[in-house]
Design an enzyme around this catalytic site. Sequence first.
Site, PDB file in Angstrom:
ATOM      1  CG  ASP A 198      -2.059   1.005   1.086  1.00 44.85           C
ATOM      2  OD1 ASP A 198      -3.217   0.564   0.979  1.00 44.85           O
ATOM      3  OD2 ASP A 198      -1.785   2.219   1.100  1.00 44.85           O
ATOM      4  CB  ILE A 199       0.854   4.254  -2.185  1.00 44.61           C
ATOM      5  CG1 ILE A 199       1.955   5.135  -2.745  1.00 44.61           C
ATOM      6  CG2 ILE A 199      -0.408   5.062  -1.886  1.00 44.61           C
ATOM      7  CD1 ILE A 199       1.660   5.693  -4.123  1.00 44.61           C
TER       8      ILE A 199
ATOM      9  CG  ASN B 180     -12.110  -0.154   4.011  1.00 47.25           C
ATOM     10  OD1 ASN B 180     -12.483  -0.495   5.126  1.00 47.25           O
ATOM     11  ND2 ASN B 180     -10.889   0.296   3.772  1.00 47.25           N
TER      12      ASN B 180
ATOM     13  N   GLY C 237     -15.470   3.647   3.744  1.00 53.72           N
ATOM     14  CA  GLY C 237     -14.202   4.284   3.383  1.00 53.72           C
ATOM     15  C   GLY C 237     -13.564   3.723   2.130  1.00 53.72           C
ATOM     16  CD  GLN C 238     -15.042  -0.086  -2.601  1.00 53.94           C
ATOM     17  OE1 GLN C 238     -16.201  -0.250  -2.220  1.00 53.94           O
ATOM     18  NE2 GLN C 238     -14.512  -0.771  -3.597  1.00 53.94           N
TER      19      GLN C 238
ATOM     20  CG  HIS D 185      -8.652  -2.896  -2.449  1.00 53.19           C
ATOM     21  ND1 HIS D 185      -9.569  -2.182  -3.181  1.00 53.19           N
ATOM     22  CD2 HIS D 185      -8.415  -2.178  -1.333  1.00 53.19           C
ATOM     23  CE1 HIS D 185      -9.877  -1.069  -2.531  1.00 53.19           C
ATOM     24  NE2 HIS D 185      -9.192  -1.046  -1.394  1.00 53.19           N
ATOM     25  CG  LEU D 186      -8.041  -9.482   1.719  1.00 53.43           C
ATOM     26  CD1 LEU D 186      -9.324  -9.276   2.509  1.00 53.43           C
ATOM     27  CD2 LEU D 186      -7.838 -10.967   1.406  1.00 53.43           C
ATOM     28  CG  HIS D 187      -6.980  -2.819   3.036  1.00 58.14           C
ATOM     29  ND1 HIS D 187      -6.221  -1.672   2.881  1.00 58.14           N
ATOM     30  CD2 HIS D 187      -8.164  -2.567   2.436  1.00 58.14           C
ATOM     31  CE1 HIS D 187      -6.933  -0.765   2.211  1.00 58.14           C
ATOM     32  NE2 HIS D 187      -8.110  -1.277   1.940  1.00 58.14           N
TER      33      HIS D 187
END
Length: 117
Positions: A33-34, A90, A96-97, A103-105
Amino acid sequence: MKHDPNCLFCKIVDRKIPAKLIHNDEMAIAFEDINPQAPSHILIVPNEHISDIQSMKEGERELIGHLFFVARNIAAARGLDKGGYRLVINNGRDAGQAVFHIHLHLLSGRAFAWPPG
Ligand code: AMP
Ligand code: ZN
């Protein structure tokens, strides 16, 4: 395969935008993640464009399940399973998407509060 030329994560899947890749296979990629929210913050993303959980089709069960196996394999390879980790999706505005490509965090390396903020 569904693809949205305006989608940020489709562009990462296509290598049109750079990312720190951790894993890729015929169904999914994983990258850093950036803007990490934990010492380890990895996104696991299907190669196919699916905008959110509500858009999933029956035929995508295996693909969605695959995201969790990729997370489990990365966690094992990096020793993140020792202390534990949090997996988050999310879904939608109130959750908060920000990127409308599922995507899975995978978050790890610190303790996480519950309930989430
Ligand atoms: P979400 O809010 O669940 O849609 O998560 C989107 C995530 O994508 C956030 O954690 C962002 O930090 C992350 N993100 C946005 N742009 C990039 C990028 N170019 N490379 C890697 N991660 C990104
Ligand atoms: Zn996409």
